[in-house]
Motif scaffolding. Structure first.
Motif, PDB file in Angstrom:
ATOM      1  N   GLU A  31       0.857  -1.209   0.000  1.00 30.80           N
ATOM      2  CA  GLU A  31       0.000   0.000   0.000  1.00 30.80           C
ATOM      3  C   GLU A  31       0.886   1.250   0.000  1.00 30.80           C
ATOM      4  O   GLU A  31       0.748   2.113  -0.845  1.00 30.80           O
ATOM      5  CB  GLU A  31      -0.975   0.041   1.182  1.00 30.80           C
ATOM      6  N   ARG A  32       1.750   1.366   0.992  1.00 24.94           N
ATOM      7  CA  ARG A  32       2.788   2.395   1.030  1.00 24.94           C
ATOM      8  C   ARG A  32       4.054   1.696   1.519  1.00 24.94           C
ATOM      9  O   ARG A  32       4.018   1.045   2.569  1.00 24.94           O
ATOM     10  CB  ARG A  32       2.446   3.528   1.999  1.00 24.94           C
ATOM     11  N   ARG A  33       5.164   1.849   0.766  1.00 19.54           N
ATOM     12  CA  ARG A  33       6.410   1.215   1.233  1.00 19.54           C
ATOM     13  C   ARG A  33       7.114   2.209   2.159  1.00 19.54           C
ATOM     14  O   ARG A  33       7.822   3.103   1.722  1.00 19.54           O
ATOM     15  CB  ARG A  33       7.306   0.838   0.060  1.00 19.54           C
ATOM     16  N   LEU A  74       3.413  13.575  16.687  1.00 18.60           N
ATOM     17  CA  LEU A  74       3.837  13.565  15.284  1.00 18.60           C
ATOM     18  C   LEU A  74       4.429  12.226  14.860  1.00 18.60           C
ATOM     19  O   LEU A  74       5.333  11.699  15.518  1.00 18.60           O
ATOM     20  CB  LEU A  74       4.880  14.668  15.037  1.00 18.60           C
ATOM     21  N   TYR A  75       3.897  11.721  13.764  1.00 16.14           N
ATOM     22  CA  TYR A  75       4.419  10.515  13.144  1.00 16.14           C
ATOM     23  C   TYR A  75       5.379  10.925  12.035  1.00 16.14           C
ATOM     24  O   TYR A  75       5.113  11.896  11.313  1.00 16.14           O
ATOM     25  CB  TYR A  75       3.239   9.747  12.562  1.00 16.14           C
ATOM     26  N   ALA A  76       6.490  10.212  11.922  1.00 17.59           N
ATOM     27  CA  ALA A  76       7.420  10.482  10.819  1.00 17.59           C
ATOM     28  C   ALA A  76       7.900   9.153  10.262  1.00 17.59           C
ATOM     29  O   ALA A  76       7.947   8.143  10.981  1.00 17.59           O
ATOM     30  CB  ALA A  76       8.603  11.312  11.293  1.00 17.59           C
ATOM     31  N   ALA A 125      10.011   7.213   6.473  1.00 17.99           N
ATOM     32  CA  ALA A 125      10.627   7.367   5.154  1.00 17.99           C
ATOM     33  C   ALA A 125       9.886   6.464   4.184  1.00 17.99           C
ATOM     34  O   ALA A 125       9.573   5.318   4.503  1.00 17.99           O
ATOM     35  CB  ALA A 125      12.105   6.997   5.214  1.00 17.99           C
ATOM     36  N   GLN A 126       9.593   6.987   3.002  1.00 18.73           N
ATOM     37  CA  GLN A 126       8.855   6.217   1.996  1.00 18.73           C
ATOM     38  C   GLN A 126       9.656   6.129   0.703  1.00 18.73           C
ATOM     39  O   GLN A 126      10.325   7.091   0.321  1.00 18.73           O
ATOM     40  CB  GLN A 126       7.496   6.879   1.721  1.00 18.73           C
ATOM     41  N   LEU A 127       9.567   4.963   0.066  1.00 26.53           N
ATOM     42  CA  LEU A 127      10.264   4.723  -1.209  1.00 26.53           C
ATOM     43  C   LEU A 127       9.264   4.321  -2.276  1.00 26.53           C
ATOM     44  O   LEU A 127       8.398   3.472  -2.056  1.00 26.53           O
ATOM     45  CB  LEU A 127      11.287   3.595  -1.034  1.00 26.53           C
ATOM     46  N   ARG A 167      -8.063   8.084   0.889  1.00 28.09           N
ATOM     47  CA  ARG A 167      -8.095   9.284   1.724  1.00 28.09           C
ATOM     48  C   ARG A 167      -8.367   8.848   3.150  1.00 28.09           C
ATOM     49  O   ARG A 167      -8.974   7.803   3.384  1.00 28.09           O
ATOM     50  CB  ARG A 167      -9.163  10.279   1.225  1.00 28.09           C
ATOM     51  N   HIS A 168      -7.867   9.631   4.091  1.00 23.01           N
ATOM     52  CA  HIS A 168      -8.018   9.248   5.502  1.00 23.01           C
ATOM     53  C   HIS A 168      -8.060  10.469   6.393  1.00 23.01           C
ATOM     54  O   HIS A 168      -7.669  11.574   5.979  1.00 23.01           O
ATOM     55  CB  HIS A 168      -6.895   8.290   5.923  1.00 23.01           C
ATOM     56  N   SER A 169      -8.523  10.235   7.631  1.00 20.77           N
ATOM     57  CA  SER A 169      -8.659  11.362   8.554  1.00 20.77           C
ATOM     58  C   SER A 169      -7.323  11.917   9.055  1.00 20.77           C
ATOM     59  O   SER A 169      -7.243  13.124   9.298  1.00 20.77           O
ATOM     60  CB  SER A 169      -9.572  10.982   9.729  1.00 20.77           C
ATOM     61  N   LEU A 185       1.859  15.043   5.182  1.00 17.17           N
ATOM     62  CA  LEU A 185       2.697  15.878   4.331  1.00 17.17           C
ATOM     63  C   LEU A 185       3.936  15.074   3.991  1.00 17.17           C
ATOM     64  O   LEU A 185       4.290  14.116   4.681  1.00 17.17           O
ATOM     65  CB  LEU A 185       3.072  17.185   5.042  1.00 17.17           C
ATOM     66  N   ARG A 186       4.566  15.428   2.879  1.00 18.35           N
ATOM     67  CA  ARG A 186       5.841  14.787   2.572  1.00 18.35           C
ATOM     68  C   ARG A 186       6.848  15.841   2.160  1.00 18.35           C
ATOM     69  O   ARG A 186       6.513  16.887   1.606  1.00 18.35           O
ATOM     70  CB  ARG A 186       5.710  13.697   1.515  1.00 18.35           C
ATOM     71  N   PHE A 187       8.110  15.547   2.496  1.00 18.40           N
ATOM     72  CA  PHE A 187       9.225  16.415   2.150  1.00 18.40           C
ATOM     73  C   PHE A 187      10.211  15.524   1.407  1.00 18.40           C
ATOM     74  O   PHE A 187      10.723  14.546   1.957  1.00 18.40           O
ATOM     75  CB  PHE A 187       9.855  16.996   3.420  1.00 18.40           C
ATOM     76  N   TRP A 201      -8.267  13.009  -1.303  1.00 16.69           N
ATOM     77  CA  TRP A 201      -7.815  11.858  -2.083  1.00 16.69           C
ATOM     78  C   TRP A 201      -6.367  12.048  -2.522  1.00 16.69           C
ATOM     79  O   TRP A 201      -5.996  13.130  -2.978  1.00 16.69           O
ATOM     80  CB  TRP A 201      -8.665  11.684  -3.350  1.00 16.69           C
ATOM     81  N   HIS A 202      -5.586  10.997  -2.391  1.00 13.37           N
ATOM     82  CA  HIS A 202      -4.201  11.075  -2.873  1.00 13.37           C
ATOM     83  C   HIS A 202      -3.661   9.713  -3.255  1.00 13.37           C
ATOM     84  O   HIS A 202      -4.002   8.698  -2.643  1.00 13.37           O
ATOM     85  CB  HIS A 202      -3.301  11.739  -1.834  1.00 13.37           C
ATOM     86  N   ASP A 203      -2.848   9.704  -4.305  1.00 11.01           N
ATOM     87  CA  ASP A 203      -2.091   8.518  -4.674  1.00 11.01           C
ATOM     88  C   ASP A 203      -0.726   8.966  -5.171  1.00 11.01           C
ATOM     89  O   ASP A 203      -0.516  10.146  -5.431  1.00 11.01           O
ATOM     90  CB  ASP A 203      -2.830   7.691  -5.736  1.00 11.01           C
ATOM     91  N   LEU A 221      10.318  12.005   3.170  1.00 14.58           N
ATOM     92  CA  LEU A 221       9.919  11.966   4.569  1.00 14.58           C
ATOM     93  C   LEU A 221       8.413  12.160   4.622  1.00 14.58           C
ATOM     94  O   LEU A 221       7.886  13.098   4.031  1.00 14.58           O
ATOM     95  CB  LEU A 221      10.613  13.109   5.331  1.00 14.58           C
ATOM     96  N   ASP A 222       7.732  11.275   5.316  1.00 11.64           N
ATOM     97  CA  ASP A 222       6.298  11.430   5.564  1.00 11.64           C
ATOM     98  C   ASP A 222       6.113  12.031   6.950  1.00 11.64           C
ATOM     99  O   ASP A 222       6.743  11.594   7.909  1.00 11.64           O
ATOM    100  CB  ASP A 222       5.599  10.058   5.589  1.00 11.64           C
ATOM    101  N   GLY A 223       5.236  13.013   7.058  1.00 14.96           N
ATOM    102  CA  GLY A 223       4.849  13.533   8.376  1.00 14.96           C
ATOM    103  C   GLY A 223       3.339  13.423   8.489  1.00 14.96           C
ATOM    104  O   GLY A 223       2.621  13.879   7.597  1.00 14.96           O
TER     105      GLY A 223
HETATM  106  C1  1HN Z   1      -0.295   7.372   3.943  1.00 11.84           C
HETATM  107  O1  1HN Z   1      -1.463   7.519   3.308  1.00 11.84           O
HETATM  108  C2  1HN Z   1       0.885   7.712   3.315  1.00 11.84           C
HETATM  109  O2  1HN Z   1      -0.183   8.464   1.350  1.00 11.84           O
HETATM  110  C3  1HN Z   1       2.074   7.587   3.972  1.00 11.84           C
HETATM  111  O3  1HN Z   1       1.949   8.341   1.363  1.00 11.84           O
HETATM  112  C4  1HN Z   1       2.121   7.117   5.248  1.00 11.84           C
HETATM  113  C5  1HN Z   1       1.012   6.247   7.189  1.00 11.84           C
HETATM  114  C6  1HN Z   1      -0.133   5.879   7.819  1.00 11.84           C
HETATM  115  C7  1HN Z   1      -1.342   6.007   7.201  1.00 11.84           C
HETATM  116  C8  1HN Z   1      -1.429   6.503   5.928  1.00 11.84           C
HETATM  117  C9  1HN Z   1       0.856   8.219   1.907  1.00 11.84           C
HETATM  118  C10 1HN Z   1       0.950   6.743   5.903  1.00 11.84           C
HETATM  119  C11 1HN Z   1      -0.274   6.880   5.255  1.00 11.84           C
END
Ligand code: 1HN
Length: 374
Positions: A78-80, A99-101, A103-105, A116-118, A122-124, A155-157, A169-171
């Motif tokens: 779903e998200r790496r 705050l959650y942080a 790293a995504q690839l 989409r979710h509650s 943000l990403r940097f 909505w985001h992909d 970086l995901d925040g």
């Molecule tokens: C999410 O939707 C993303 O869209 C990244 O990139 C991290 C962590 C928990 C729940 C949803 C994204 C996430 C997330």
């Protein structure tokens, strides 16, 4: 003390300890408990965070993230994402209490499903080009240093149309939404959104001091109408500010990313800052009730967090929990720190509070140097 010992209060009430214990035990049956048993633990004189200051080195994170690229596809995951967990409170998903942080690839050719979710996100961007985030049908191609917002229930992909791995970086405000028990997730009916808005629409329409008039109406959304804040522009603004004004004693030369419709924070739960520490600058120590996640966007330096020196360089991420003494310095070169703060949450609750470090001219003594992982 024997169970028969008598205890008394100024009002003259007298009971044996065992009577009190028995009373407490009785209350349990009715889902009640005397406040006096926990009063001092709840109402502490100052914040007592379980979270500790910590740094996730890019030297460590980057190879692990690329390894994850060989272990699981973005579609499968779903998200790496590799989450940054605070060792003081590892059971909670978060770098600080709010705050959650992570790293995504995303690898070339991959897409990450639309949803989409509650929790707001943000990403940097840390590294790589050619990837995009599609926000409400607007495809935003991202470059290193760009900030991209996906507010709550938007909505985001993601996808990578380029030919190199892209990492960011995901925040997110997950710890907060989880504490509020307010978790919602909707899956988009198809894998990706169709591109329905012109490229950079949100930037062109809301980021240039020319607004559609309804944007300023009271019903405006509680988040910025601009989805992307570009590195080149932010960095240029920072350089401009540095030329014309003296640095803040604690934060150096610092900018806020703002919602151009009202000058407020970009998201209701997370604020973003960009700060420049010029070569040789050493800022003074303070502490405050906001917690933050810092990411090194440029250069190198160190921060002293509660007496521990954390050396950092480009790509590193570190957490500064609530009410923790912290100070920043860039002894050898200019450094730029991007940060996410929970200030927008604390401000309307009347909980903002800060204190300068009272001793030693405002600078902490270094007790030890942070060594990293176990
Ligand atoms: C999410 O939707 C993303 O869209 C990244 O990139 C991290 C962590 C928990 C729940 C949803 C994204 C996430 C997330």
């Amino acid at each position: 003390m024997s169970p028969e010992s008598k205890v008394s209060s100024p009002s003259g009430a007298v009971a044996s300890l065992s009577e009190r214990e028995q009373f407490s035990a009785e209350l349990e049956r009715f889902e009640m408990k005397p406040l006096w048993l926990i009063y001092r633990d709840v109402l502490t004189k100052q914040p007592r965070a379980r979270e500790v200051p910590f740094l996730w080195s890019w030297n460590v994170v980057r190879p692990l993230l690329l390894r994850a690229g060989g272990l699981i596809t973005a579609a499968e995951a779903e998200r790496r994402v590799l989450m940054f967990l605070n060792p003081g409170n590892p059971a909670q998903i978060g770098a600080t209490a709010t705050l959650y942080a992570a790293a995504q690839l995303i690898l070339p050719g991959e897409t990450a499903r639309a949803h989409r979710h509650s929790p707001a996100a943000l990403r940097f961007v840390i590294e790589g080009e050619g990837a995009y985030t599609c926000v409400e049908g607007e495809k935003i191609f991202m470059k290193p240093g760009d900030l991209v917002l996906t507010p709550a229930m938007v909505w985001h992909d993601h996808g990578n149309d380029g030919n190199e791995p892209v990492m960011w970086l995901d925040g997110l405000d997950i710890p907060l939404t989880a504490a509020l028990n307010c978790m919602f997730l909707d899956e988009f009916p198809s894998l990706s959104q169709t591109e329905s808005a012109p490229r950079e629409r949100s930037e062109k329409l809301y980021g240039r001091a020319l607004f559609p008039s309804e944007t300023l109406a009271p019903a405006a959304k509680p988040y910025s109408p601009v989805w992307a804040y570009r590195w080149a522009e932010a960095r240029e603004a920072l350089a401009c500010l540095a030329q014309g004004s003296a640095p803040d004693r604690f934060d150096g030369t610092i900018l806020r990313y703002v919602n151009p419709a009202n000058g407020g924070e970009v998201l209701p739960s997370m604020g973003c800052r960009l700060q420049l520490l010029r070569k040789g600058e050493r800022m003074a120590a303070h502490r405050h009730t906001t917690s933050a996640v810092y990411h090194v966007a440029e250069g190198s330096g160190h921060s002293i967090l509660d007496g521990i020196r954390f050396d950092w360089r480009k790509g590193d991420t570190f957490a500064v929990p609530i009410w923790l003494w912290h100070e920043h310095a860039a002894p050898t070169e200019d450094a730029v720190l991007f940060s996410v703060t929970d200030e927008p949450v604390l401000a309307p609750l009347g909980l903002l509070r800060s204190e300068p470090y009272p001793e030693n001219g405002g600078f902490q003594a270094v007790r030890s140097v942070f060594q990293g992982s176990r």
